[in-house]
Design a protein around this motif. Structure first.
Motif, PDB file in Angstrom:
ATOM      1  N   UNK A 167       2.442   3.650  12.368  1.00  0.00           N
ATOM      2  CA  UNK A 167       2.947   3.021  11.309  1.00  0.00           C
ATOM      3  C   UNK A 167       3.677   2.024  11.306  1.00  0.00           C
ATOM      4  N   UNK A 168       3.628   1.126  10.777  1.00  0.00           N
ATOM      5  CA  UNK A 168       4.268  -0.442  10.716  1.00  0.00           C
ATOM      6  C   UNK A 168       4.970  -0.798   9.530  1.00  0.00           C
ATOM      7  N   UNK A 169       6.259  -0.861   9.661  1.00  0.00           N
ATOM      8  CA  UNK A 169       7.292  -1.112   8.449  1.00  0.00           C
ATOM      9  C   UNK A 169       7.746  -0.033   7.937  1.00  0.00           C
ATOM     10  N   UNK A 170       8.543  -0.013   6.865  1.00  0.00           N
ATOM     11  CA  UNK A 170       9.311   1.009   6.047  1.00  0.00           C
ATOM     12  C   UNK A 170       8.767   1.370   4.811  1.00  0.00           C
ATOM     13  N   UNK A 171       7.575   1.192   4.529  1.00  0.00           N
ATOM     14  CA  UNK A 171       7.208   1.387   3.362  1.00  0.00           C
ATOM     15  C   UNK A 171       7.131   2.938   2.756  1.00  0.00           C
ATOM     16  N   UNK A 200      10.416  -1.401  -1.442  1.00  0.00           N
ATOM     17  CA  UNK A 200       9.920  -2.462  -0.416  1.00  0.00           C
ATOM     18  C   UNK A 200       8.444  -2.251  -0.192  1.00  0.00           C
ATOM     19  N   UNK A 201       7.823  -1.266  -0.873  1.00  0.00           N
ATOM     20  CA  UNK A 201       6.533  -1.089  -0.689  1.00  0.00           C
ATOM     21  C   UNK A 201       5.365  -1.899  -1.359  1.00  0.00           C
ATOM     22  N   UNK A 202       4.400  -2.534  -0.604  1.00  0.00           N
ATOM     23  CA  UNK A 202       3.555  -3.137  -0.963  1.00  0.00           C
ATOM     24  C   UNK A 202       2.344  -2.325  -1.484  1.00  0.00           C
ATOM     25  N   UNK A 203       2.079  -1.916  -2.593  1.00  0.00           N
ATOM     26  CA  UNK A 203       0.889  -0.994  -2.812  1.00  0.00           C
ATOM     27  C   UNK A 203       0.114  -1.318  -3.957  1.00  0.00           C
ATOM     28  N   UNK A 204      -0.156  -0.099  -4.910  1.00  0.00           N
ATOM     29  CA  UNK A 204      -1.220  -0.623  -5.898  1.00  0.00           C
ATOM     30  C   UNK A 204      -0.468  -1.457  -7.179  1.00  0.00           C
ATOM     31  N   UNK A 205       0.929  -1.376  -7.332  1.00  0.00           N
ATOM     32  CA  UNK A 205       1.440  -2.166  -8.202  1.00  0.00           C
ATOM     33  C   UNK A 205       1.382  -3.480  -8.176  1.00  0.00           C
ATOM     34  N   UNK A 206       0.925  -4.163  -6.835  1.00  0.00           N
ATOM     35  CA  UNK A 206       0.656  -5.367  -6.749  1.00  0.00           C
ATOM     36  C   UNK A 206      -0.583  -5.469  -6.973  1.00  0.00           C
ATOM     37  N   UNK A 207      -1.062  -6.650  -7.984  1.00  0.00           N
ATOM     38  CA  UNK A 207      -2.434  -6.764  -8.075  1.00  0.00           C
ATOM     39  C   UNK A 207      -3.402  -7.220  -7.076  1.00  0.00           C
TER      40      UNK A 207
END
Length: 197
Positions: free
Chosen positions: A40-44, A161-168
């Motif tokens: 796991x990399x990061x805090x998402x 902080x999560x980069x996920x499906x909300x980001x196009x």
């Protein structure tokens, strides 16, 4: 006599080489097709998963059974920031055909309220009227009213902080990009959990 000993040693060496080669082959098959450890990399995904946790990914799941809502999955080769491709670990929120909406920090799927107990710890820590998950609809984010067929909508548990499906740039995740599901933390020792879902 010496020839017999040399012959015996040679046979023994050949057997050891065969055993080691077989063990390597079995390990390769298990890692490639059944189970594999992932860092796991990061805090998402906090508090469910912390940075540098090692999880075991079940690669059998996505190929032979359906992926269930709220499963934690590893997604392969997601393009982030237009030039960085990496694997990400997220939670399945929307299945194909689902209409997803967040309103007042509450998840609605096809108009029905869903609880997310894995977010309780973060919600308790919020001060004042801040929301963990901002309001949105799929249409606002990605221009679709429902999750397309053969795709999933994923979110990290650490919503701010999560980069996920909300980001196009990430968007809906095709089923064939899902490496597998995970529910086991195998390292470090103090985080070992055999079913964190």
């Amino acid at each position: 006599m010496e020839e017999k000993v040399q012959g015996k040693l040679k046979n023994e060496l050949i057997e050891w080489i065969k055993a080691i080669a077989f063990a390597i082959l079995v390990a390769f098959v298990i890692k490639s097709f059944l189970f594999t450890p992932v860092l796991v990399k990061g805090a998402s995904m906090m508090p469910t998963l912390e940075d540098k946790d090692r999880v075991i990914v079940n690669k059998i799941g996505p190929k032979f059974k359906s992926i269930d809502r709220f499963d934690v999955v590893v997604v392969e080769h997601v393009l982030l920031n237009k030039n960085e491709e990496k694997n990400i670990i997220k939670r399945i929120i929307g299945l194909p055909g689902d209409k997803i909406e967040y309103k007042d920090d509450q998840l609605y799927i096809n108009g029905e309220k869903f609880s997310e107990p894995y977010l309780d710890q973060f919600k308790k820590e919020l001060k004042g009227s801040r929301s963990l998950t901002y309001d949105f609809t799929l249409d606002q984010l990605l221009g679709e009213t429902t999750v397309p067929e053969g795709h999933y909508f994923v979110l990290g548990d650490n919503r701010p902080v999560s980069n996920d499906s909300r980001n196009p740039e990430v968007g809906f995740i095709p089923k064939d990009k899902i490496m597998g599901t995970t529910s086991i933390v195998c390292w470090p020792m103090e985080h070992i959990d055999l079913n964190f879902n």
